[in-house]
Design a protein around this motif. Structure first.
Motif, short mmCIF file in Angstrom:
data_model
loop_
_atom_site.label_atom_id
_atom_site.label_comp_id
_atom_site.label_asym_id
_atom_site.label_seq_id
_atom_site.Cartn_x
_atom_site.Cartn_y
_atom_site.Cartn_z
N ASN A 23 0.83 -1.21 0.00
CA ASN A 23 0.00 0.00 0.00
C ASN A 23 0.87 1.26 0.00
OD1 ASN A 23 -2.25 1.68 0.30
ND2 ASN A 23 -2.20 1.51 2.52
N CYS A 24 1.88 1.30 0.86
CA CYS A 24 2.73 2.48 0.95
C CYS A 24 3.52 2.72 -0.34
CB CYS A 24 3.71 2.34 2.12
SG CYS A 24 3.02 2.97 3.65
N ALA A 25 4.07 1.68 -0.89
CA ALA A 25 4.83 1.83 -2.13
C ALA A 25 3.94 2.43 -3.23
CB ALA A 25 5.39 0.48 -2.58
N TRP A 26 2.71 1.95 -3.30
CA TRP A 26 1.77 2.47 -4.30
C TRP A 26 1.46 3.94 -4.05
CZ3 TRP A 26 0.63 1.32 -8.98
CH2 TRP A 26 0.61 0.00 -9.43
N LYS A 27 1.37 4.32 -2.79
CA LYS A 27 1.06 5.73 -2.48
C LYS A 27 2.18 6.64 -2.96
CE LYS A 27 -2.29 5.77 1.15
NZ LYS A 27 -2.48 5.78 2.61
N ILE A 28 3.42 6.18 -2.74
CA ILE A 28 4.57 6.96 -3.20
C ILE A 28 4.54 7.08 -4.72
CG2 ILE A 28 7.11 7.03 -3.28
CD1 ILE A 28 6.13 7.31 -0.43
N VAL A 29 4.25 5.97 -5.38
CA VAL A 29 4.21 5.97 -6.85
C VAL A 29 3.03 6.81 -7.35
CG1 VAL A 29 3.87 4.50 -8.87
CG2 VAL A 29 5.42 3.78 -7.06
N GLN A 30 1.91 6.73 -6.67
CA GLN A 30 0.74 7.53 -7.03
C GLN A 30 1.09 9.01 -7.04
OE1 GLN A 30 -2.18 7.51 -3.93
NE2 GLN A 30 -3.76 8.53 -5.14
N LEU A 31 1.82 9.45 -6.01
CA LEU A 31 2.21 10.86 -5.92
C LEU A 31 3.19 11.22 -7.05
CD1 LEU A 31 2.15 13.51 -4.33
CD2 LEU A 31 4.04 12.63 -2.97
N GLU A 32 4.13 10.34 -7.29
CA GLU A 32 5.11 10.58 -8.36
C GLU A 32 4.40 10.72 -9.71
OE1 GLU A 32 8.42 10.87 -7.72
OE2 GLU A 32 9.26 10.85 -9.74
N ILE A 33 3.48 9.82 -9.99
CA ILE A 33 2.78 9.85 -11.28
C ILE A 33 1.84 11.05 -11.35
CG2 ILE A 33 1.27 8.58 -12.88
CD1 ILE A 33 4.03 7.30 -12.50
N PHE A 34 1.26 11.40 -10.22
CA PHE A 34 0.43 12.61 -10.20
C PHE A 34 1.26 13.82 -10.62
CE2 PHE A 34 -1.15 16.39 -8.04
CZ PHE A 34 -2.43 16.44 -8.56
N ARG A 35 2.48 13.91 -10.08
CA ARG A 35 3.38 15.00 -10.46
C ARG A 35 3.77 14.90 -11.92
NH1 ARG A 35 7.44 14.76 -5.36
NH2 ARG A 35 6.48 16.37 -4.09
N ASN A 36 3.92 13.69 -12.40
CA ASN A 36 4.23 13.50 -13.82
C ASN A 36 3.13 14.11 -14.69
OD1 ASN A 36 5.92 10.26 -14.16
ND2 ASN A 36 6.52 12.16 -13.16
N PHE A 37 1.88 13.93 -14.29
CA PHE A 37 0.79 14.50 -15.09
C PHE A 37 0.80 16.02 -15.03
CE2 PHE A 37 -1.24 10.23 -15.27
CZ PHE A 37 -1.43 10.20 -16.64
N SER A 38 1.13 16.57 -13.87
CA SER A 38 1.26 18.04 -13.80
C SER A 38 2.36 18.48 -14.75
CB SER A 38 1.61 18.51 -12.39
OG SER A 38 1.10 17.66 -11.42
N PHE A 39 3.41 17.66 -14.81
CA PHE A 39 4.54 17.97 -15.69
C PHE A 39 4.12 17.86 -17.16
CE2 PHE A 39 8.42 16.66 -17.94
CZ PHE A 39 9.23 17.75 -17.63
N ILE A 40 3.36 16.81 -17.49
CA ILE A 40 2.88 16.64 -18.86
C ILE A 40 2.02 17.84 -19.27
CG2 ILE A 40 1.32 15.29 -20.35
CD1 ILE A 40 2.33 12.76 -18.97
N ILE A 41 1.17 18.30 -18.35
CA ILE A 41 0.30 19.44 -18.66
C ILE A 41 1.15 20.66 -19.00
CG2 ILE A 41 -1.33 21.07 -17.59
CD1 ILE A 41 -2.49 18.53 -16.13
N MET A 42 2.27 20.80 -18.30
CA MET A 42 3.17 21.90 -18.59
C MET A 42 3.87 21.69 -19.94
SD MET A 42 6.37 23.05 -16.31
CE MET A 42 7.42 21.92 -17.16
N LEU A 43 4.25 20.42 -20.22
CA LEU A 43 4.96 20.10 -21.47
C LEU A 43 4.11 20.41 -22.72
CD1 LEU A 43 6.84 16.68 -21.22
CD2 LEU A 43 7.81 18.96 -21.45
N ILE A 44 2.79 20.29 -22.59
CA ILE A 44 1.89 20.48 -23.73
C ILE A 44 2.10 21.87 -24.34
CG2 ILE A 44 -0.56 20.66 -24.37
CD1 ILE A 44 -1.06 18.45 -22.24
N ASP A 45 2.48 22.82 -23.51
CA ASP A 45 2.81 24.17 -23.99
C ASP A 45 3.90 24.16 -25.04
OD1 ASP A 45 1.13 25.95 -22.78
OD2 ASP A 45 2.34 26.14 -20.97
N TYR A 46 4.81 23.19 -24.94
CA TYR A 46 5.98 23.17 -25.83
C TYR A 46 5.72 22.40 -27.12
CZ TYR A 46 8.42 24.98 -21.77
OH TYR A 46 8.81 25.77 -20.72
N LEU A 47 4.49 21.89 -27.29
CA LEU A 47 4.20 21.12 -28.51
C LEU A 47 4.00 22.03 -29.70
CD1 LEU A 47 1.82 18.25 -27.37
CD2 LEU A 47 4.19 18.08 -28.11
#
Ligand SMILES: *[C@@H]1O[C@H](CO)[C@@H](O)[C@H](O)[C@H]1NC(C)=O
Ligand SMILES: *[C@@H]1O[C@H](CO)[C@@H](O)[C@H](O)[C@H]1NC(C)=O
Ligand SMILES: *[C@@H]1O[C@H](CO)[C@@H](O)[C@H](O)[C@H]1NC(C)=O
Ligand SMILES: *[C@@H]1O[C@H](CO)[C@@H](O)[C@H](O)[C@H]1NC(C)=O
Length: 180
Positions: free
Chosen positions: A156-180
């Motif tokens: 459960n804990c490992a998944w929570k850490i990964v969930q947060l990391e991937i959530f940040r990845n999506f925030s990052f992707i949203i920012m990357l879309i500007d550069y397309l």
């Protein structure tokens, strides 16, 4: 702690919503909506509560990815494509320890897959040495995440850490879309 962090990013995300440029093309708008939906779905995944502070780990994001303004437009497409593919693979792993709502995870997978589909035709067929190198680094980053999950036996804990990391990845992707 993790919850407070998620809240901050959620706020940030709301602000980026208002910054959506009118000049976005249809691919950008599709990706933007898809990534926002994925980020929201990740926020809704709140299963078993447990304090997981001790499980935090640095997955070491590749340097090039941290500086998107350095990326070529074609490389940005490839980066988002690779990120989404890996995220898709991660959330197909066994999350039964988390108590997450399976429908939400299925929706997350569906949204991710749709974005991969939209991007597929835009991927530049001409691969450069630079893009191969970047791709490998990106793959190792996600390999570290998957290895972490496996080592922690999909706890459960490992998944929570990964969930947060991937959530940040999506925030990052949203920012990357500007550069397309
Ligand atoms: C999980 O989140 C949803 C929506 O974000 C909320 O309605 C629900 O009360 C939360 N459940 C728990 C157990 O925290
Ligand atoms: C997923 O993990 C649980 C234990 O956490 C196990 O009981 C179950 O069989 C696993 N499911 C699959 C499909 O491997
Ligand atoms: C899971 O989420 C779906 C979609 O939000 C909802 O309709 C369903 O009631 C949820 N299931 C449980 C067990 O909470
Ligand atoms: C994933 O999230 C981290 C944490 O915010 C971020 O620094 C990183 O750039 C993201 N990973 C990739 C490959 O973009």
């Amino acid at each position: 702690m993790i919850n407070r962090c998620i809240l901050q990013i959620a706020l940030l995300l709301c602000f980026s919503t208002t910054a959506l440029s009118m000049s976005y093309n249809s691919l950008q708008i599709q990706l933007w909506h898809g990534s926002l939906t994925c980020a929201k779905l990740l926020l809704q995944l709140n299963g078993t509560t447990e304090d997981c502070l001790n499980e935090r780990i640095n997955f070491k994001v590749p340097k090039e990815i941290k500086e998107p303004q350095q990326l070529q437009k074609e490389d940005t497409t490839l980066v988002i494509f690779e990120m989404l593919n890996n995220i898709f693979d991660i959330f197909r792993k066994n999350f039964s320890s988390t108590g997450w709502n399976e429908t939400l995870v299925e929706n997350l997978l569906g949204e991710t897959h749709l974005q991969i589909h939209h991007l597929k035709s835009k991927i530049n067929k001409k691969v450069t040495l630079e893009s191969i190198r970047m791709n490998l680094r990106l793959k190792s980053y996600y390999w570290r995440i998957m290895d972490y999950l496996e080592t922690k036996q999909y706890s459960n804990c490992a998944w929570k850490i990964v969930q947060l990391e991937i959530f940040r990845n999506f925030s990052f992707i949203i920012m990357l879309i500007d550069y397309l």
